[in-house]
Design a protein around this motif. Structure first.
Motif, PDB file in Angstrom:
ATOM      1  N   LYS A 107       0.725  -1.302   0.127  1.00  0.00           N
ATOM      2  CA  LYS A 107       0.135  -0.009   0.081  1.00  0.00           C
ATOM      3  C   LYS A 107       1.211   1.244  -0.226  1.00  0.00           C
ATOM      4  CE  LYS A 107      -3.438  -2.410   2.722  1.00  0.00           C
ATOM      5  NZ  LYS A 107      -4.159  -2.488   4.023  1.00  0.00           N
ATOM      6  N   HIS A 108       2.100   1.285   0.418  1.00  0.00           N
ATOM      7  CA  HIS A 108       2.797   2.230   0.789  1.00  0.00           C
ATOM      8  C   HIS A 108       4.359   2.214   0.124  1.00  0.00           C
ATOM      9  CE1 HIS A 108      -0.415   3.889   3.100  1.00  0.00           C
ATOM     10  NE2 HIS A 108      -0.371   2.840   3.714  1.00  0.00           N
ATOM     11  N   PRO A 109       4.633   1.960  -1.009  1.00  0.00           N
ATOM     12  CA  PRO A 109       5.766   1.757  -1.780  1.00  0.00           C
ATOM     13  C   PRO A 109       6.881   2.519  -1.436  1.00  0.00           C
ATOM     14  CG  PRO A 109       4.204   2.619  -3.216  1.00  0.00           C
ATOM     15  CD  PRO A 109       3.568   2.523  -1.985  1.00  0.00           C
ATOM     16  N   ALA A 110       6.714   3.801  -0.801  1.00  0.00           N
ATOM     17  CA  ALA A 110       7.780   4.668  -0.405  1.00  0.00           C
ATOM     18  C   ALA A 110       8.475   4.256   0.595  1.00  0.00           C
ATOM     19  CB  ALA A 110       7.314   6.128  -0.334  1.00  0.00           C
ATOM     20  N   LEU A 111       8.029   3.412   1.416  1.00  0.00           N
ATOM     21  CA  LEU A 111       8.757   3.054   2.815  1.00  0.00           C
ATOM     22  C   LEU A 111       9.950   2.439   2.573  1.00  0.00           C
ATOM     23  CD1 LEU A 111       7.722   2.443   5.889  1.00  0.00           C
ATOM     24  CD2 LEU A 111       7.319   0.162   5.120  1.00  0.00           C
ATOM     25  N   LYS A 112      11.058   2.705   3.553  1.00  0.00           N
ATOM     26  CA  LYS A 112      12.383   2.321   3.717  1.00  0.00           C
ATOM     27  C   LYS A 112      12.772   1.714   4.593  1.00  0.00           C
ATOM     28  CE  LYS A 112      13.551   6.606   2.428  1.00  0.00           C
ATOM     29  NZ  LYS A 112      12.145   6.921   1.861  1.00  0.00           N
ATOM     30  N   VAL A 113      13.508   0.811   4.707  1.00  0.00           N
ATOM     31  CA  VAL A 113      13.767  -0.079   5.766  1.00  0.00           C
ATOM     32  C   VAL A 113      15.546  -0.203   5.877  1.00  0.00           C
ATOM     33  CG1 VAL A 113      11.829  -1.197   5.951  1.00  0.00           C
ATOM     34  CG2 VAL A 113      13.951  -2.449   4.544  1.00  0.00           C
ATOM     35  N   VAL A 114      16.012  -0.592   7.107  1.00  0.00           N
ATOM     36  CA  VAL A 114      17.410  -0.753   7.357  1.00  0.00           C
ATOM     37  C   VAL A 114      17.716  -2.250   7.444  1.00  0.00           C
ATOM     38  CG1 VAL A 114      17.693   1.454   8.501  1.00  0.00           C
ATOM     39  CG2 VAL A 114      17.410  -0.366   9.983  1.00  0.00           C
ATOM     40  N   VAL A 115      18.908  -2.856   7.016  1.00  0.00           N
ATOM     41  CA  VAL A 115      19.490  -4.001   7.143  1.00  0.00           C
ATOM     42  C   VAL A 115      20.824  -3.927   7.876  1.00  0.00           C
ATOM     43  CG1 VAL A 115      18.035  -5.018   5.374  1.00  0.00           C
ATOM     44  CG2 VAL A 115      20.285  -4.183   4.759  1.00  0.00           C
ATOM     45  N   ASP A 116      21.141  -4.979   8.383  1.00  0.00           N
ATOM     46  CA  ASP A 116      22.610  -4.924   9.253  1.00  0.00           C
ATOM     47  C   ASP A 116      23.048  -6.472   8.857  1.00  0.00           C
ATOM     48  OD1 ASP A 116      21.195  -6.351  11.066  1.00  0.00           O
ATOM     49  OD2 ASP A 116      22.039  -4.920  12.658  1.00  0.00           O
ATOM     50  N   SER A 117      22.577  -7.431   8.377  1.00  0.00           N
ATOM     51  CA  SER A 117      23.048  -8.800   8.362  1.00  0.00           C
ATOM     52  C   SER A 117      22.549  -9.479   6.877  1.00  0.00           C
ATOM     53  CB  SER A 117      22.639  -9.660   9.393  1.00  0.00           C
ATOM     54  OG  SER A 117      21.139  -9.790   9.388  1.00  0.00           O
ATOM     55  N   ILE A 135      11.993  -3.026  -2.522  1.00  0.00           N
ATOM     56  CA  ILE A 135      12.031  -1.974  -1.710  1.00  0.00           C
ATOM     57  C   ILE A 135      13.376  -1.284  -1.570  1.00  0.00           C
ATOM     58  CG2 ILE A 135      12.797  -3.293   0.404  1.00  0.00           C
ATOM     59  CD1 ILE A 135      10.839  -2.117   2.191  1.00  0.00           C
ATOM     60  N   ASP A 136      13.587   0.035  -1.118  1.00  0.00           N
ATOM     61  CA  ASP A 136      14.688   0.877  -0.779  1.00  0.00           C
ATOM     62  C   ASP A 136      15.245   0.402   0.453  1.00  0.00           C
ATOM     63  OD1 ASP A 136      15.013   1.822  -3.382  1.00  0.00           O
ATOM     64  OD2 ASP A 136      13.892   3.580  -2.817  1.00  0.00           O
ATOM     65  N   VAL A 137      16.367   0.188   0.674  1.00  0.00           N
ATOM     66  CA  VAL A 137      17.145  -0.127   1.890  1.00  0.00           C
ATOM     67  C   VAL A 137      18.508   0.791   2.050  1.00  0.00           C
ATOM     68  CG1 VAL A 137      16.219  -2.453   1.865  1.00  0.00           C
ATOM     69  CG2 VAL A 137      18.576  -1.924   1.076  1.00  0.00           C
ATOM     70  N   LEU A 138      18.609   0.700   3.542  1.00  0.00           N
ATOM     71  CA  LEU A 138      19.828   1.516   3.947  1.00  0.00           C
ATOM     72  C   LEU A 138      20.524   0.473   4.732  1.00  0.00           C
ATOM     73  CD1 LEU A 138      17.617   3.907   3.582  1.00  0.00           C
ATOM     74  CD2 LEU A 138      19.039   5.349   4.860  1.00  0.00           C
ATOM     75  N   LEU A 139      21.900   0.552   4.786  1.00  0.00           N
ATOM     76  CA  LEU A 139      22.821  -0.385   5.531  1.00  0.00           C
ATOM     77  C   LEU A 139      22.890   0.492   7.122  1.00  0.00           C
ATOM     78  CD1 LEU A 139      26.154  -1.713   4.055  1.00  0.00           C
ATOM     79  CD2 LEU A 139      24.089  -2.835   4.352  1.00  0.00           C
ATOM     80  N   ASP A 140      22.522  -0.124   8.070  1.00  0.00           N
ATOM     81  CA  ASP A 140      22.462   0.209   9.389  1.00  0.00           C
ATOM     82  C   ASP A 140      23.888  -0.082   9.981  1.00  0.00           C
ATOM     83  OD1 ASP A 140      21.982   1.217  11.987  1.00  0.00           O
ATOM     84  OD2 ASP A 140      20.684  -0.406  12.418  1.00  0.00           O
ATOM     85  N   LEU A 141      24.721   0.991  10.185  1.00  0.00           N
ATOM     86  CA  LEU A 141      26.122   0.920  10.579  1.00  0.00           C
ATOM     87  C   LEU A 141      26.187   1.059  12.114  1.00  0.00           C
ATOM     88  CD1 LEU A 141      27.900   2.875   7.852  1.00  0.00           C
ATOM     89  CD2 LEU A 141      27.381   0.643   7.829  1.00  0.00           C
ATOM     90  N   ASN A 142      27.201   0.338  12.551  1.00  0.00           N
ATOM     91  CA  ASN A 142      27.401   0.467  13.942  1.00  0.00           C
ATOM     92  C   ASN A 142      28.525   1.429  14.201  1.00  0.00           C
ATOM     93  OD1 ASN A 142      27.912   0.480  16.728  1.00  0.00           O
ATOM     94  ND2 ASN A 142      28.846  -1.725  16.713  1.00  0.00           N
ATOM     95  N   VAL A 143      28.135   2.797  14.709  1.00  0.00           N
ATOM     96  CA  VAL A 143      29.204   3.780  14.796  1.00  0.00           C
ATOM     97  C   VAL A 143      29.535   3.998  16.111  1.00  0.00           C
ATOM     98  CG1 VAL A 143      28.372   4.949  12.498  1.00  0.00           C
ATOM     99  CG2 VAL A 143      27.238   5.514  14.769  1.00  0.00           C
ATOM    100  N   GLY A 144      29.387   3.117  17.184  1.00  0.00           N
ATOM    101  CA  GLY A 144      29.906   3.139  18.368  1.00  0.00           C
ATOM    102  C   GLY A 144      28.478   2.668  19.610  1.00  0.00           C
TER     103      GLY A 144
END
Length: 258
Positions: A107-117, A135-144
């Protein structure tokens, strides 16, 4: 059930009740937007504090480009109210939540999610493939913060190349949440450590671009660090959220987070 009206006495309110100083809230929104827009970064407020589509729309009207949510259930509420440009900032794991995510993306194709594995990315890709969705995804980075996220640098690049082979996922950005730094009382220490975290984030984004990935979003920065993050070259958007209900103006808060 009695609905409280403006002007009612406090004695008529049931508990728990949330009371908001609207004048202060408006001042916080105005101050934050003016200060951050002057730095030429986009503002994507985190909505996990307000949990209110009405206030989300107010933030959009004030210049926000979209919103962040922490949970799938928050995304469902916001999307159903017409807030389309949403980023879920924590990983979606497990078949029940993936099923709900698929329903939401339909229903909402503009939704974005993060992945880390890789495991998480593959599970997401499989369910999307079955539903013939992308779907568009972002890498979730561990910055500390060491709570979630893939390590910056080589680990992130390796994961990105695996994601690049998954047909339903489109890697468009990176996220790095420096929540462990936002309540450092000393402004100089907070600034120094935040810049170190941002270096991990922006250098990884540069490396991914050199590998051929179209990294257009570099998102970070909560209320306590957003102004610092906004000054770092390579950061494209920040995610402050709790500022809206702070009991002092955001200008003072940034100079003395406590």
């Amino acid at each position: 059930m009695y609905q409280p009206q403006v002007g009612d006495s406090l004695e008529l309110l049931d508990t728990p009740s949330m009371l908001v100083d609207l004048t202060l809230m408006e001042a916080n929104i105005s101050s934050l937007m003016q200060r951050l827009q002057a730095k030429k970064v986009a503002v994507r407020p985190h909505l996990k504090t307000v949990k209110s589509p009405e206030l989300a729309r107010k933030l959009l009207e004030s210049g926000a480009i979209g919103g962040c949510v922490a949970k799938l259930s928050e995304a469902e509420v916001m999307a159903s109210a017409g807030i389309e440009d949403l980023l879920i900032t924590t990983e979606i794991v497990g078949q029940p939540k993936l099923t709900r995510l698929i329903s939401l993306v339909q229903k909402h194709p503009a939704l974005k999610v993060v992945v880390d594995s890789l495991a998480g990315a593959q599970a997401l890709n499989q369910r999307l493939s079955e539903a013939r969705l992308e779907i568009d995804v972002l890498l979730d980075l561990n910055v500390g913060q060491n709570r979630c996220g893939v390590n910056p640098g080589d680990d992130a690049r390796t994961l990105a190349h695996h994601i690049g082979m998954l047909s339903q996922l489109h890697l468009i950005g990176v996220q790095g949440y420096e929540g462990h730094l936002q309540h450092i009382h000393n402004p100089e220490e907070r600034t120094q450590r935040c810049r170190q975290a941002m270096q991990l984030l922006t250098e990884t984004a540069t490396q991914l671009r050199s590998d051929g990935f179209p990294i257009t979003i570099v998102t970070t920065g909560g209320t306590g660090t957003a102004e610092i993050c906004a000054e770092v070259d390579g950061v494209t958007e920040v995610q402050p959220g709790s500022f809206i209900f702070m009991i002092q103006t955001i200008t003072r808060a940034w100079s003395n987070i406590c």
